[in-house]
Design a protein around this motif. Structure first.
Motif: not given
Length: 165
Positions: A108-119, A126-133
């Motif tokens: 039930g988490a919302i995906l805000h930024m898909p997982v990828s390799d970072m510099f 980044i995800i948001e849990d169902p309680f807004g965190h």
């Protein structure tokens, strides 16, 4: 912290030597169950008031301690859903960011930024849990010097064209 306080919190004093998030949730008991399913959390303690609201909860996610409480307007204590969002992102390192984020989204988490390799050397999303965190989840892939990270950032920024935000 006294021994009585340690027992009352559900978290030992030496667990609190780092910053420990204390999450306010609309439905904190449900949040604990979500974190157990989606994040593999282990419940350490739960104190429920006469009205059924969670007065104090404690969980562990990996090595990280997290405390939870239900919203209480009388104490001016509101969670992200009541506040229409949060300015805080909680960062969590895990062994397998891809599997962790996938499981959280399935729960039930919302995906805000898909997982990828970072510099900077992490695999990150980044995800948001169902309680807004909001949670940034990462797996460290490689150590880099500050100079290497700065150079990698500079080479990435022109490609984005948005100044970085």
């Amino acid at each position: 912290m006294t021994q009585v306080q340690e027992k009352a919190s559900g978290i030992r004093g030496d667990d609190l030597q780092a910053i420990t998030p204390h999450l306010v949730c609309a439905g904190a008991a449900n949040a604990i169950e979500f974190y157990k399913r989606a994040f593999g959390a282990v419940e350490k303690m739960r104190l429920t008031g006469a009205d059924g609201k969670l007065l104090h909860g404690a969980i562990k996610i990996g090595n990280a301690s997290v405390m939870l409480v239900d919203e209480c307007p009388d104490w001016r204590s509101f969670g992200p859903t009541s506040l229409k969002g949060t300015p805080v992102t909680i960062h969590l390192y895990v062994a397998d960011v891809d599997a962790f984020v996938e499981r959280a989204v399935k729960e039930g988490a919302i995906l805000h930024m898909p997982v990828s390799d970072m510099f900077w050397g992490d695999r990150y999303g980044i995800i948001e849990d169902p309680f807004g965190h909001r949670w940034s989840i990462a797996t460290h892939q490689r150590d880099m010097s500050a100079e290497e990270i700065e150079q990698a950032m500079k080479s990435m920024m022109p490609a984005r064209g948005d100044g970085g935000c």
